[in-house]
Motif scaffolding. Structure first.
Motif, PDB file in Angstrom:
ATOM      1  N   UNK A 188       7.381  -0.598 -12.057  1.00 26.13           N
ATOM      2  CA  UNK A 188       6.033  -0.752 -12.602  1.00 26.13           C
ATOM      3  C   UNK A 188       5.114  -1.440 -11.592  1.00 26.13           C
ATOM      4  N   UNK A 189       5.649  -2.377 -10.797  1.00 27.85           N
ATOM      5  CA  UNK A 189       4.816  -3.046  -9.790  1.00 27.85           C
ATOM      6  C   UNK A 189       4.311  -2.051  -8.758  1.00 27.85           C
ATOM      7  N   UNK A 190       5.189  -1.203  -8.255  1.00 23.04           N
ATOM      8  CA  UNK A 190       4.788  -0.220  -7.267  1.00 23.04           C
ATOM      9  C   UNK A 190       3.850   0.824  -7.826  1.00 23.04           C
ATOM     10  N   UNK A 191       4.111   1.277  -9.041  1.00 23.70           N
ATOM     11  CA  UNK A 191       3.278   2.329  -9.632  1.00 23.70           C
ATOM     12  C   UNK A 191       1.866   1.838  -9.903  1.00 23.70           C
ATOM     13  N   UNK A 208       0.315  -6.677  -9.092  1.00 24.53           N
ATOM     14  CA  UNK A 208       0.114  -5.377  -8.448  1.00 24.53           C
ATOM     15  C   UNK A 208      -1.365  -5.104  -8.210  1.00 24.53           C
ATOM     16  N   UNK A 209      -2.196  -5.400  -9.186  1.00 26.50           N
ATOM     17  CA  UNK A 209      -3.630  -5.160  -9.027  1.00 26.50           C
ATOM     18  C   UNK A 209      -4.221  -6.086  -7.962  1.00 26.50           C
ATOM     19  N   UNK A 210      -3.763  -7.343  -7.940  1.00 31.50           N
ATOM     20  CA  UNK A 210      -4.247  -8.270  -6.917  1.00 31.50           C
ATOM     21  C   UNK A 210      -3.808  -7.814  -5.523  1.00 31.50           C
ATOM     22  N   UNK A 211      -2.585  -7.312  -5.434  1.00 26.28           N
ATOM     23  CA  UNK A 211      -2.090  -6.796  -4.155  1.00 26.28           C
ATOM     24  C   UNK A 211      -2.917  -5.605  -3.699  1.00 26.28           C
ATOM     25  N   UNK A 255       3.039  -1.386   1.375  1.00 24.47           N
ATOM     26  CA  UNK A 255       3.276  -2.355   0.310  1.00 24.47           C
ATOM     27  C   UNK A 255       4.758  -2.287  -0.067  1.00 24.47           C
ATOM     28  N   UNK A 256       5.454  -3.403   0.050  1.00 30.71           N
ATOM     29  CA  UNK A 256       6.845  -3.469  -0.384  1.00 30.71           C
ATOM     30  C   UNK A 256       6.881  -3.938  -1.832  1.00 30.71           C
ATOM     31  N   UNK A 257       7.288  -3.052  -2.732  1.00 30.00           N
ATOM     32  CA  UNK A 257       7.353  -3.338  -4.166  1.00 30.00           C
ATOM     33  C   UNK A 257       8.802  -3.237  -4.631  1.00 30.00           C
TER      34      UNK A 257
END
Length: 483
Positions: A13-16, A462-465, A282-284
């Motif tokens: 979910x973080x990567x998506x 994730x959004x902040x990244x 981005x490493x998720x």
């Protein structure tokens, strides 16, 4: 102007969500996932054909009080569902299952009188006689601090099972700031924990508003959790569909073997298919996986990542059917097990009691239940075959519940090194990680090991990244504006 290209390594979910934010801003995005499916710890099972529509076998819910998951659902056109209000959570005591006391915050009580029947008289008295300790300058052990204040019994009986259910960890090894941040002011100021809990719960009551129609039994109380009909893994399906609409490329069974982020030219991703160039990576993935990829490229960042431990866990999901003998019906939404019981099962969810959509999908008299296994520091179960784990888990579950109906199906889903352990001082470690990664051109980090293991925290991170990546990729917004 060439379109900005970003690679997201990790399709949980973080990567998506990171990929979705980048793609919506106009970047060309490729998601690499080493497994055959997207979703990470959001995963679905059909339970051997007993539930063709599927049910969650990983995370099954998200905190409703936080806005991030609700906002993502709305963005994707999804409608949240909420747990039944007819069933409550329980705790396994030496005298059997008892309701979890009301008015607690992650097991920490505001009113010692509510602990009757769960704690001994001496344990409840110790809570009532809270011992104020000197102020702590920084972070502290969650369990250690609360034991000093309220005694060992409430920590071992209530706090540890709840914390263990979230982190698969032991609360005496975990950060208070990361696990129950609302109580950190009491630790830093030397003020009462009991008062702090009462104030937090009162504030929540004041801000709940009108609640969710049909979700709170008319009480006006907002539900604690939300999910989706068919399971919260539906977030993955919807995110993937939206990404494909935006032109993102989603590659499964695409394990990343190496990355380069030296700043001397484009960043690159290497898989078995070859090497590709990107403006940003981005490493998720979990901290241990990110550290392995960065061991040569960014050894300082990799060293910090190696300081985050991960625990393994497993979920046994079973389908049961009421038999003709008494004792078939189940009450409650599940139970927690204090570690002192020494059982394999640390918690259970009566899923078809908890989620009305799931009950409606099953024939009358059938139930779906989940049993959670695995605590940090205990690897004794990991080498055992699935059949043994399922058999012991179901036996322990029957002993706790008294249920004697027929077992129709049971399956095991293992989550190896999936749950990060937030040791005291975790926030400082995250700050150091962010600073270290920011010094590496073309690199960003996201994932549950940073700002929180829950779905809302992962979405927020994730959004902040993505926002930081976009600031590094001005051509992404330019491309969208001039498309």
């Amino acid at each position: 102007m060439p379109e900005a290209r970003a690679a997201v390594v990790g399709g949980g979910i973080s990567g998506l969500v990171t990929a979705l934010a980048l793609a919506e801003a106009g970047a060309e995005v490729t998601v690499y996932e080493g497994r055959e499916r997207l979703g990470g710890c959001l995963s679905r099972t059909e339970l051997g054909g007993h539930l063709p529509g599927g049910a969650d076998e990983g995370a099954e819910a998200s905190l409703h009080r936080r806005p991030e998951t609700r906002a993502l659902m709305a963005e994707l056109g999804l409608r949240p569902v909420h747990p039944s209000t007819e069933h409550g959570s329980q705790i396994l005591t030496r005298k059997g299952l008892r309701p979890i006391p009301r008015g607690t915050l992650m097991g920490v009580p505001g009113d010692p009188a509510a602990l009757e029947g769960v704690l001994s008289a001496a344990g409840a008295a110790r809570v009532a006689a809270e011992t104020l300790t000197p102020p702590h300058a920084g972070d502290v052990s969650c369990g250690g601090f609360l034991a000093e204040r309220l005694g060992d019994e409430v920590v071992d009986t209530l706090v540890d099972p709840l914390i263990g259910g979230v982190y698969a960890g032991r609360c005496r090894s975990l950060s208070l700031a990361a696990t129950v941040p609302a109580l950190l002011p009491a630790a830093r100021q030397g003020t009462s924990v009991l008062t702090a809990v009462r104030e937090v719960l009162a504030a929540r009551t004041r801000t709940q508003g009108a609640g969710i129609p049909g979700a709170s039994g008319g009480t006006g109380e907002e539900p604690v959790f939300c999910s989706l009909a068919g399971g919260i893994a539906g977030l993955v399906t919807a995110c993937a569909a939206r990404l494909e609409e935006l032109g993102a490329e989603l590659r499964t069974s695409a394990a990343v073997e190496a990355v380069t982020v030296s700043g001397e030219g484009p960043a690159t991703v290497r898989t078995a298919e070859g090497v590709e160039e990107y403006d940003h990576i981005v490493l998720a993935v979990p901290a241990w996986a990110a550290g392995a990829l960065l061991a040569e490229e960014a050894p300082g960042t990799a060293a910090l990542l190696s300081g985050i431990e991960h625990a393994s866990s497993a979920v046994v999901t079973a389908v049961l059917e009421d038999g003709p003998a008494p004792g078939g019906g189940l009450t409650g939404s599940g139970f927690l097990v204090p570690p002192a019981h020494g059982t394999l099962v640390k918690a259970s969810t009566f899923s078809s009691n908890k989620w009305p959509w799931l009950a409606a999908a099953l024939p009358a008299g059938r139930h779906v239940v989940r049993m959670s296994l695995g605590r940090a520091g205990d690897a004794s179960w990991q080498s055992r075959p699935d059949s043994e784990l399922a058999a012991q888990a179901v036996e322990e579950w029957r002993e706790a519940t008294g249920y004697r109906g027929d077992l129709l199906h049971a399956e095991v889903r293992r989550w190896d090194r999936a749950l990060p352990q937030y040791a005291p001082g975790h926030a400082d470690l995250v700050a150091a990680l962010d600073a270290s990664a920011a010094a590496v051109p073309g690199l960003s980090l996201t994932g549950s090991y940073l700002d929180g293991v829950g779905i809302p925290a992962c979405i927020a991170r994730a959004r902040a990244t993505a926002a930081r990546v976009l600031a590094d990729l001005p051509s992404a917004s330019d491309t969208k504006e001039h498309a």
